[in-house]
Design an enzyme around this catalytic site. Sequence first.
Site, mmCIF file in Angstrom:
data_model
loop_
_atom_site.group_PDB
_atom_site.id
_atom_site.type_symbol
_atom_site.label_atom_id
_atom_site.label_comp_id
_atom_site.label_asym_id
_atom_site.label_seq_id
_atom_site.Cartn_x
_atom_site.Cartn_y
_atom_site.Cartn_z
ATOM 1 N N HIS A 118 0.820 -1.362 -0.017
ATOM 2 C CA HIS A 118 -0.061 0.090 0.100
ATOM 3 C C HIS A 118 0.860 1.373 0.091
ATOM 4 O O HIS A 118 0.325 2.317 0.305
ATOM 5 C CB HIS A 118 -0.902 0.177 1.433
ATOM 6 C CG HIS A 118 -0.054 -0.149 2.778
ATOM 7 N ND1 HIS A 118 0.474 -1.322 3.019
ATOM 8 C CD2 HIS A 118 0.401 0.682 3.513
ATOM 9 C CE1 HIS A 118 1.176 -1.054 3.991
ATOM 10 N NE2 HIS A 118 1.036 0.055 4.186
ATOM 11 N N ASP A 282 -5.466 -2.530 -2.435
ATOM 12 C CA ASP A 282 -4.389 -1.783 -2.557
ATOM 13 C C ASP A 282 -3.330 -2.161 -3.865
ATOM 14 O O ASP A 282 -3.684 -2.772 -4.658
ATOM 15 C CB ASP A 282 -3.642 -1.997 -1.199
ATOM 16 C CG ASP A 282 -3.043 -3.522 -0.852
ATOM 17 O OD1 ASP A 282 -3.684 -4.283 -1.525
ATOM 18 O OD2 ASP A 282 -1.976 -3.508 -0.156
ATOM 19 N N ASP A 284 -0.951 -3.970 -4.125
ATOM 20 C CA ASP A 284 -0.816 -5.416 -4.569
ATOM 21 C C ASP A 284 -1.986 -6.348 -4.396
ATOM 22 O O ASP A 284 -1.707 -7.710 -4.439
ATOM 23 C CB ASP A 284 0.531 -6.191 -3.615
ATOM 24 C CG ASP A 284 0.085 -6.097 -2.266
ATOM 25 O OD1 ASP A 284 -0.668 -5.281 -1.794
ATOM 26 O OD2 ASP A 284 0.995 -7.127 -1.552
ATOM 27 N N ASP A 286 -3.995 -7.161 -1.821
ATOM 28 C CA ASP A 286 -4.503 -8.329 -0.689
ATOM 29 C C ASP A 286 -5.514 -7.474 0.357
ATOM 30 O O ASP A 286 -5.817 -8.115 1.410
ATOM 31 C CB ASP A 286 -3.337 -8.777 -0.065
ATOM 32 C CG ASP A 286 -2.154 -7.904 0.342
ATOM 33 O OD1 ASP A 286 -2.269 -6.651 0.166
ATOM 34 O OD2 ASP A 286 -1.187 -8.132 0.926
ATOM 35 N N ARG A 287 -5.201 -6.009 0.145
ATOM 36 C CA ARG A 287 -6.298 -5.396 1.340
ATOM 37 C C ARG A 287 -7.604 -4.969 0.613
ATOM 38 O O ARG A 287 -7.653 -5.110 -0.723
ATOM 39 C CB ARG A 287 -5.438 -4.126 1.658
ATOM 40 C CG ARG A 287 -4.214 -4.195 2.569
ATOM 41 C CD ARG A 287 -3.754 -2.939 2.919
ATOM 42 N NE ARG A 287 -2.626 -3.213 3.666
ATOM 43 C CZ ARG A 287 -2.401 -2.209 4.600
ATOM 44 N NH1 ARG A 287 -2.817 -1.296 4.811
ATOM 45 N NH2 ARG A 287 -1.420 -2.470 5.398
HETATM 46 C C1 VG1 Z 1 0.894 -3.125 8.307
HETATM 47 C C2 VG1 Z 1 -0.554 -3.461 8.909
HETATM 48 C C3 VG1 Z 1 -0.431 -5.190 9.010
HETATM 49 C C4 VG1 Z 1 -0.514 -5.826 7.733
HETATM 50 C C5 VG1 Z 1 1.013 -5.383 6.949
HETATM 51 C C6 VG1 Z 1 0.938 -5.619 5.754
HETATM 52 O O1 VG1 Z 1 2.019 -3.360 9.011
HETATM 53 O O2 VG1 Z 1 -0.467 -2.889 10.332
HETATM 54 O O3 VG1 Z 1 -1.646 -5.405 9.610
HETATM 55 O O4 VG1 Z 1 -0.209 -7.076 7.808
HETATM 56 O O5 VG1 Z 1 1.144 -3.684 7.125
HETATM 57 O O6 VG1 Z 1 0.038 -5.381 4.808
HETATM 58 P P1 VG1 Z 1 2.699 -2.421 10.032
HETATM 59 O O7 VG1 Z 1 3.685 -3.055 10.644
HETATM 60 O O8 VG1 Z 1 3.172 -1.342 9.147
HETATM 61 O O9 VG1 Z 1 1.661 -1.978 10.943
HETATM 62 V V1 VG1 Z 1 0.241 -4.996 3.072
HETATM 63 O O10 VG1 Z 1 -1.095 -4.767 2.353
HETATM 64 O O11 VG1 Z 1 1.498 -4.078 3.239
HETATM 65 O O12 VG1 Z 1 1.363 -6.600 2.634
HETATM 66 CO CO CO Z 2 -0.818 -5.217 0.374
#
Ligand code: VG1
Ligand code: CO
Length: 554
Positions: A118, A282, A284, A286-287
Site C-alpha cells: 500500500h 491496495d 498489490d 491483498d487489502r
Molecule cells: C501493516 C499492517 C498489518 C499488515 C501489514 C502488511 O503493518 O498494520 O496489519 O499485515 O501492513 O500489509 P505495520 O507493521 O506497518 O503496522 V500489506 O497490504 O503492506 O502486505
Molecule cells: Co498489500
Amino acid sequence: MSFTIKSVTTTAFPDQKPGTSGLRKRVKVFQQPHYTENFVQAILSAIPTGAAGSTLVVGGDGRFYGKEAVQLIIKLAAGNKVSKLIIGQNGILSTQVPASNLIRKHKATGGILLTASHNPGGPDNDFGIKYNIANGGPAPEGITDNIFSISKTLTSYSIANVPDVDLAAIKTHTFGSFTVEIVDSVKDYVILMKEIYDFPSIKGFFAAHPQFTVLMDSMHGVTGPYAKEILVNELGLPESSVMNFVPLEDFGGGHPDPNLTYAHELVERVEREGISFGAASDGDGDRNMIIGKGVFVNPSDSVAVIADYADKAIPYFKKTGIKGLARSMPTSMSIDRVAKAKFVKIYEVPTGWKFFGNLMDAGKLSICGEESFGTGSDHIREKDGLWAVLAWLSILAYANSQTLTGFIGLSELLQTHYKKYGRNFFSRYDYEEVDSAAANKVMDVLRSKKAGDTFAGYKIDYCDDFEYTDPVDHSVSKKQGLRFIFTEGSRVIFRLSGTGSQGATIRLYVEKFTEDVSLYGLDTQVGIKGLIAAALDMSRLRELTGREEPTVIT
Ligand code: VG1
Ligand code: CO
C-alpha cells in the site's frame, strides 16, 4: 542456450531487515549498486531446502523498478542454480495469486514478490521485496531473521549472464538447465474464485436488484484486470462498475491504500452517485475496503460479519465448515463474539499475515482478518482483497434471498450484526513519518505505565507487551505491541509500524465495546473520544512528537 556464472564481490548492507511484510525502502535505495542483488542473494541463500534445483514464482504489483528487479532475479536465480522461475506476464502478479494458485498449484519451493503493497510507487517512492514459502504464505520469522543475518555478512553474489527475458509474451524460455516460464495469472485466479463462490447466485442477485450499484476502485494497483474480468465479464456488471483499473507504475501518483483518506476518489463518488456497494484494494491487491453510501464497514466488523455468514452464504465454507477463526491482536474483538456463538476457537496473533499460515496448515483456521483492511481465509495463505469483495457480495445475495421484507444493504447487515453481538467501536490513528527517536521515546513512556494508573478517567487493569507462542511450532514472537486494558473493558494499543520506509510510524488502536442499543448508530469517533484522550495523555504523544493530529484516521 547455456550460460556462465560468475561470483561478484560485494559489501554487505546493514539495513536489509525484513519488516512486517518484506523489505521496503525507497526505490533509490534499491537502485544503489549491489543493493537489490545482495538482498535477492540473501533470500536465495536462506531457502531452507537450498536454491539449487528449486522452482520459484516471481512477480509484483507492477510498481516502478519491478521489471528491472525481475530481470536481476532471473540472472541471480540462474547464478544460484535455480531450476525454474514462473513469472507473471509483464512481471505482474497480485500478492494472492503467487501465494495461491501459482506457488501451491505448481508445488513451487517459494516465491519472490516485488511489492511495497500500500506504499506509494514511482522513482521517488517505495519498492519492496518479500519471500513466500511453499505453503504460499509469507516467510515466517525464522526465515526472515536468517535472510537478515545472511545479508549482514554477505561478501559476494552469484550471477549468470542470461539475457534479459521478454516479460510480455506468454512463453517458456530455456537456458540450458534453467527454465523461465511467463504465465497469465488472471485466468487461474478467476477459476479459484469460481470454486469458492456461487457466481450464478451473485449474478442473480444483481439481476433481481437493478437499483443495487457497485463501484470497485483498484487504485491503479494490481487488481484492475482481475476486478474487470470478475465483476464485468463474469458477473455481468457494466464497465462503469470498475475504476482506476489500469495498473500504473506510480499508481497514478496516488497512495494505493484502501482507506477513507487515500481512497477519497471512491468515497466521493460513492456519496455523490449514491452507490450501494463500493470497494477498493491496495497496490498489490491483498487489502480491501468495503463502503456504501453513508456506510463504512470497519475491517474488524467486516471479518466478523463474513465469519458469521460464511457457512451459510459461501459454498467453500458450506463444504469445509468453520475450523477456527483468528485476528491480529490490535483488531477489534468483534470476531471473538462470533467464534463464541459458533463454538469455534479464536486465535489472537501478532500483526502480519505470516502468523496465520501455520494455523491454516494445521487445519485449525478458516477465516481471519486484520484491522488494517486485510481479510482472508484458508483458500490461500495471504489476505485477499477481491476474495473479500466477493464474500460481501455473496452475503448480500444470501441475506436478500432469505428475506421477504425490504432490501438488505450494508447498513442493515451491520445493524443486524450489532443487535446480535453488540458493537465494538474501533479506530486506528496513524502518525506517519515521525522522528524515530521521538517515536521510541513515546514507547518508553508507555512502558513505564502500570496497572492502577489512571488517565482521563480510564484506569489500567492490565498491560503488557504482547507476546505470542505459535500453537503449532511453538516459536515465540516478543514485543508485538503495547496493550492496555482498562477496568471498564476498553483497550488501547500502541505499536511502531514495520512497513514504513522513512522515519517511524506510530499506530494507536482503540476499542470500546457496547451493548447499549441506543449507541449502535453512533459515529465511531464520538464513541471513542474519551479513550483517545486517555491514550494521548498516557503516551505524551503530542508533546514528544510535535504532532497535534494523526496523518490517517481509520
Ligand atoms: C501493516 C499492517 C498489518 C499488515 C501489514 C502488511 O503493518 O498494520 O496489519 O499485515 O501492513 O500489509 P505495520 O507493521 O506497518 O503496522 V500489506 O497490504 O503492506 O502486505
Ligand atoms: Co498489500
